[in-house]
Design a protein around this motif. Sequence first.
Motif, mmCIF file in Angstrom:
data_model
loop_
_atom_site.group_PDB
_atom_site.id
_atom_site.type_symbol
_atom_site.label_atom_id
_atom_site.label_comp_id
_atom_site.label_asym_id
_atom_site.label_seq_id
_atom_site.Cartn_x
_atom_site.Cartn_y
_atom_site.Cartn_z
ATOM 1 N N LEU A 166 -2.121 -7.182 28.797
ATOM 2 C CA LEU A 166 -3.287 -7.755 29.846
ATOM 3 C C LEU A 166 -4.915 -7.176 29.886
ATOM 4 C CD1 LEU A 166 -0.695 -7.756 32.717
ATOM 5 C CD2 LEU A 166 -2.068 -9.756 31.382
ATOM 6 N N PHE A 167 -4.494 -6.202 29.209
ATOM 7 C CA PHE A 167 -5.579 -4.902 29.933
ATOM 8 C C PHE A 167 -6.563 -4.788 28.944
ATOM 9 C CE2 PHE A 167 -3.075 -4.291 33.286
ATOM 10 C CZ PHE A 167 -3.956 -4.493 34.540
ATOM 11 N N GLY A 168 -6.043 -5.578 27.088
ATOM 12 C CA GLY A 168 -6.473 -4.366 26.219
ATOM 13 C C GLY A 168 -6.822 -3.241 26.141
ATOM 14 N N HIS A 169 -7.045 -2.560 24.815
ATOM 15 C CA HIS A 169 -7.088 -1.234 24.358
ATOM 16 C C HIS A 169 -7.847 -1.282 23.589
ATOM 17 C CE1 HIS A 169 -5.232 -2.292 20.013
ATOM 18 N NE2 HIS A 169 -3.900 -2.560 21.005
ATOM 19 N N GLU A 170 -8.489 0.083 23.854
ATOM 20 C CA GLU A 170 -9.707 0.769 22.861
ATOM 21 C C GLU A 170 -8.921 1.105 21.198
ATOM 22 O OE1 GLU A 170 -12.304 0.767 23.538
ATOM 23 O OE2 GLU A 170 -12.584 0.873 25.659
#
Length: 316
Positions: A83-87
């Motif tokens: 959902l939030f994505g990641h680095e």
Amino acid sequence: MVTATTAKESEATLIGRSLCIRSLRHHLLRLSGYDVNVLLEGESGTGKELVARLVHRVSARRDGPFVGVNCAAIHESLLESELFGHEAGAFTGAEQATVGFLRAADGGTILLDEVGDMSESLQSKLLRVLEERAVIPVGGTQPVPIDIRVIAATNRDLARAVEEGTFRRDLYYRLNVIRLDIEPLRRRREDISLLVEYLLRQVATALALPVRSVSPAAMAILMAHDWPGNVRELGNVIQRAYVLGRRPVIEPEDLPTDVFGGATEAGAEAFAPLQVALRDHICLALEVSNGVRSQAARLLGIDRKSLWRMMRRFDL
Ligand SMILES: Nc1ncnc2c1ncn2[C@@H]1O[C@H](COP(=O)(O)OP(=O)(O)OP(=O)(O)O)[C@@H](O)[C@H]1O
Ligand SMILES: [Mg+2]
């Protein structure tokens, strides 16, 4: 699990003549001018995703993306980064940064299906996104602004989950600006014949076969079935009849046994007694009219006095 399309790709229409479907159409029209979050409640297969797509299609966001995420189909440990994505390097295996579904829906609409299945920690994070209109990717520190409309869908009673303490009240209020309820098909049997007609054409096109019809006997069985899987189940039954049947007219024996088999005894039971159906219908009209009796009477095609008499009779 995840569906992303532009509005133009989804040409679906909402079929039905029940009060429920008519009031949904009415609400869709009203909603088109307002960019508010929507909560969709309805059993599995009642058309929540279809309605969500229509809400998007009539909105000012129609040229933006529509992203559907089934929160129950993604493992909890993955859902956050999905959902939030990641680095890059946020966790083992996260070689490349991802934007996540929320940012993928930027400028458009996100459908969060089965939102009631979200863990408490994710519920808090989602609430922050809605409050701050920004996402912080997993492993990141900088909020990324986003502009999304959230349509939350659930096949259970979210208000009860709030009372039971399993769903955050503040998030519930954020999502439930407008609530649309889609009734199960067994409570709006007047939609079945129209849906059958529509699905017969749709399936024929999809399978590149000539359009078939349904015999009166088969239609009577379809009308009497309880449809626990709602419109999706009806679609599957029609598809099955096309694939397995050979004749241009679909007969009772072309229907699966759970629909056909129990029909003779179950048929009578499956029909709600007229008084029950009448009471339900009046309740729905009152609900759609926000309790304004004159409006409810107009919807029902009767005068106010008759409505009042019926309300007294049914103790409403
Ligand atoms: N009123 C309707 N008119 C036309 N098609 C419909 C209608 N309702 C549902 N359908 C069709 O039935 C199928 C199931 O609908 P949909 O996927 O929207 O249900 P859902 O409520 O999201 O189900 P689930 O809870 O299992 O996710 C879809 O193919 C959809 O297009
Ligand atoms: Mg769905």
